[in-house]
Enzyme design. Structure first.
Site, short mmCIF file in Angstrom:
data_model
loop_
_atom_site.label_atom_id
_atom_site.label_comp_id
_atom_site.label_asym_id
_atom_site.label_seq_id
_atom_site.Cartn_x
_atom_site.Cartn_y
_atom_site.Cartn_z
N LYS A 68 0.80 -1.24 0.00
CA LYS A 68 0.00 0.00 0.00
C LYS A 68 0.83 1.28 0.00
O LYS A 68 0.34 2.36 0.34
CB LYS A 68 -1.01 0.06 1.16
CG LYS A 68 -1.83 -1.18 1.38
CD LYS A 68 -2.22 -1.91 0.14
CE LYS A 68 -3.18 -1.21 -0.75
NZ LYS A 68 -3.33 -1.94 -2.06
N HIS A 134 8.34 -7.73 -0.90
CA HIS A 134 7.99 -6.93 0.29
C HIS A 134 8.94 -7.25 1.44
O HIS A 134 8.75 -6.76 2.56
CB HIS A 134 6.55 -7.22 0.73
CG HIS A 134 5.50 -6.70 -0.22
ND1 HIS A 134 5.49 -5.40 -0.68
CD2 HIS A 134 4.41 -7.29 -0.77
CE1 HIS A 134 4.45 -5.22 -1.48
NE2 HIS A 134 3.78 -6.36 -1.55
N LYS A 288 -7.56 5.95 -4.94
CA LYS A 288 -7.65 7.40 -5.01
C LYS A 288 -6.34 8.03 -5.47
O LYS A 288 -6.33 9.01 -6.21
CB LYS A 288 -8.04 7.93 -3.62
CG LYS A 288 -8.72 9.24 -3.61
CD LYS A 288 -9.38 9.45 -2.25
CE LYS A 288 -9.99 10.82 -2.13
NZ LYS A 288 -10.56 11.02 -0.77
P1 A3P Z 1 -4.78 4.74 -2.19
O1 A3P Z 1 -5.49 3.57 -1.58
O2 A3P Z 1 -4.37 5.76 -1.17
O3 A3P Z 1 -5.50 5.33 -3.33
P2 A3P Z 1 0.24 -0.70 -3.55
O4 A3P Z 1 0.38 -0.80 -5.01
O5 A3P Z 1 1.55 -0.75 -2.81
O6 A3P Z 1 -0.76 -1.69 -3.03
O7 A3P Z 1 -0.34 0.76 -3.22
C1 A3P Z 1 -1.66 1.08 -3.52
C2 A3P Z 1 -1.83 2.59 -3.49
O8 A3P Z 1 -1.20 3.16 -4.65
C3 A3P Z 1 -3.30 2.99 -3.56
O9 A3P Z 1 -3.39 4.20 -2.81
C4 A3P Z 1 -3.49 3.22 -5.05
O10 A3P Z 1 -4.58 4.01 -5.38
C5 A3P Z 1 -2.16 3.86 -5.41
N1 A3P Z 1 -1.84 3.71 -6.84
C6 A3P Z 1 -1.95 2.60 -7.59
N2 A3P Z 1 -1.56 2.85 -8.86
C7 A3P Z 1 -1.21 4.14 -8.89
C8 A3P Z 1 -0.74 5.00 -9.95
N3 A3P Z 1 -0.59 4.56 -11.18
N4 A3P Z 1 -0.48 6.28 -9.64
C9 A3P Z 1 -0.65 6.75 -8.37
N5 A3P Z 1 -1.10 6.00 -7.36
C10 A3P Z 1 -1.37 4.70 -7.61
#
Ligand code: A3P
Length: 321
Positions: A68, A134, A288
């Site tokens: 995340k 991770h 978001k």
């Molecule tokens: P939010 O839940 O705050 O929107 P991970 O990939 O480590 O699981 O992280 C997920 C977070 O990255 C989520 O944040 C997601 O919306 C955001 N995210 C995923 N793809 C993205 C992108 N292309 N650009 C910016 N944020 C992105």
């Protein structure tokens, strides 16, 4: 205090010993403490195998993060950047248009849980390989550090990480509360946590020397200026964008291809599940994508609790959020 109790002969903590409140907040996945970090139970054998059987190469690039913190975005950007000669980012048949970013590169834990055939496939990949994990820095094999593989780490403001985690996990566990999610993270017992030790391990490795092989990125910086950070990434992995490429808009194409709006609009990212461990829908990976969303969800007490943990654990380290 529960983190300091006895381990079993293998350095594991039995799941049944964990306080029930913690279990409830632990994302419904059994975690075990292994060498100071809380790993999903099924990842412990993978961690051992990575330490003993992964054969890093000097030109490997490892993307690392806590869940995340922007993993999916960084995976997409690194893949689009490193593969840009084989797959121009403006191509109509670019792999990122028909595959989820996580399908484009190998996930180390998945490889080493997947049996000999998966390990052989990783071995057979041509250099430079791009993989993600991770795992905390301390659990990476020493040979990876010794041979000079490059590591790109992404971290994120912890309150936003918690809110993102809560939204993500609620897609499969709607009863999970933000308070329980926060409690797990603040207690150090979230996936691959404690989060402060995870970030600190990579931070220290990145600042250890001027020619460190660890690049420490921040999600908020990537949001603020994606192009500059992708340039840094390309430079770091030894594939800088040439002036001619920049002139031709290749860098801008990479950023556009990997933008949240583009990725979430693709059919492949609207359907399917992320993986066998946690059957979350892929679309939950793209929510978001902003900095500071915690203000919309956390009470002042929740925010203060997290800030206090950060101050307590990281205040003296030079790593801040
Ligand atoms: P939010 O839940 O705050 O929107 P991970 O990939 O480590 O699981 O992280 C997920 C977070 O990255 C989520 O944040 C997601 O919306 C955001 N995210 C995923 N793809 C993205 C992108 N292309 N650009 C910016 N944020 C992105």
């Amino acid at each position: 205090p529960f983190l300091d109790t006895e381990k079993d002969a293998h350095g594991h903590r039995q799941v049944s010993e964990l306080p029930s409140k913690l279990l409830a907040g632990i994302q419904q996945i059994s975690l075990r403490r292994y060498q100071g970090f809380w790993l999903p139970e099924s990842w412990v054998p993978a961690a051992v195998s990575i330490q003993h059987r992964f054969k890093p190469r000097p030109d490997d690039v490892i993307i690392s993060s806590l869940p995340k913190c922007g993993t999916t975005w960084l995976v997409a950007l690194a893949f689009a950047t490193m593969a840009r000669h084989a797959y121009p980012p403006s191509a109509a048949d670019h792999p990122l248009l028909c595959l989820n970013p996580h399908q484009c590169i190998a996930f180390l834990e998945g490889v080493f849980l997947g049996g000999p055939a998966r390990e052989e496939r990783l071995e057979a990949l041509p250099s430079p390989r791009l993989v993600n994990t991770h795992m905390p820095h301390a659990l990476l094999p020493q040979s990876l550090v010794d041979c000079g593989s490059r590591v790109v780490y992404i971290c994120r403001e912890p309150k936003d990480m918690v809110v993102s985690m809560w939204h993500y996990l609620r897609t499969v566990h709607p009863e999970l509360s933000l308070q329980d999610t926060l409690d797990s993270v603040c207690d150090g017992a979230s996936r691959c946590g404690p989060f402060w030790d995870h970030a600190l391990g990579y931070w220290r490795a990145s600042t250890a020397s001027p020619d460190s092989r660890v690049l420490f990125l921040r999600y908020e910086e990537l949001l603020r200026d994606p192009a500059s950070n992708v340039k840094r990434l390309a430079q770091f992995v030894g594939q800088p964008f040439s002036p001619a490429e920049e002139e031709a808009g290749v860098l801008a194409d990479v950023v556009r291809l990997c933008s949240l709006d583009n990725l979430r609009s693709l059919d492949v990212n609207k359907t399917g599940i992320v993986g066998p461990l946690l059957k979350t829908p892929r679309k939950a990976l793209f929510r978001k994508g902003v900095a500071g969303d915690w203000v919309n969800h956390m009470t002042p007490e929740m925010a203060r609790r997290m800030d206090d943990v950060v101050a307590d654990k990281l205040g003296h380290t030079g790593l801040d959020f």
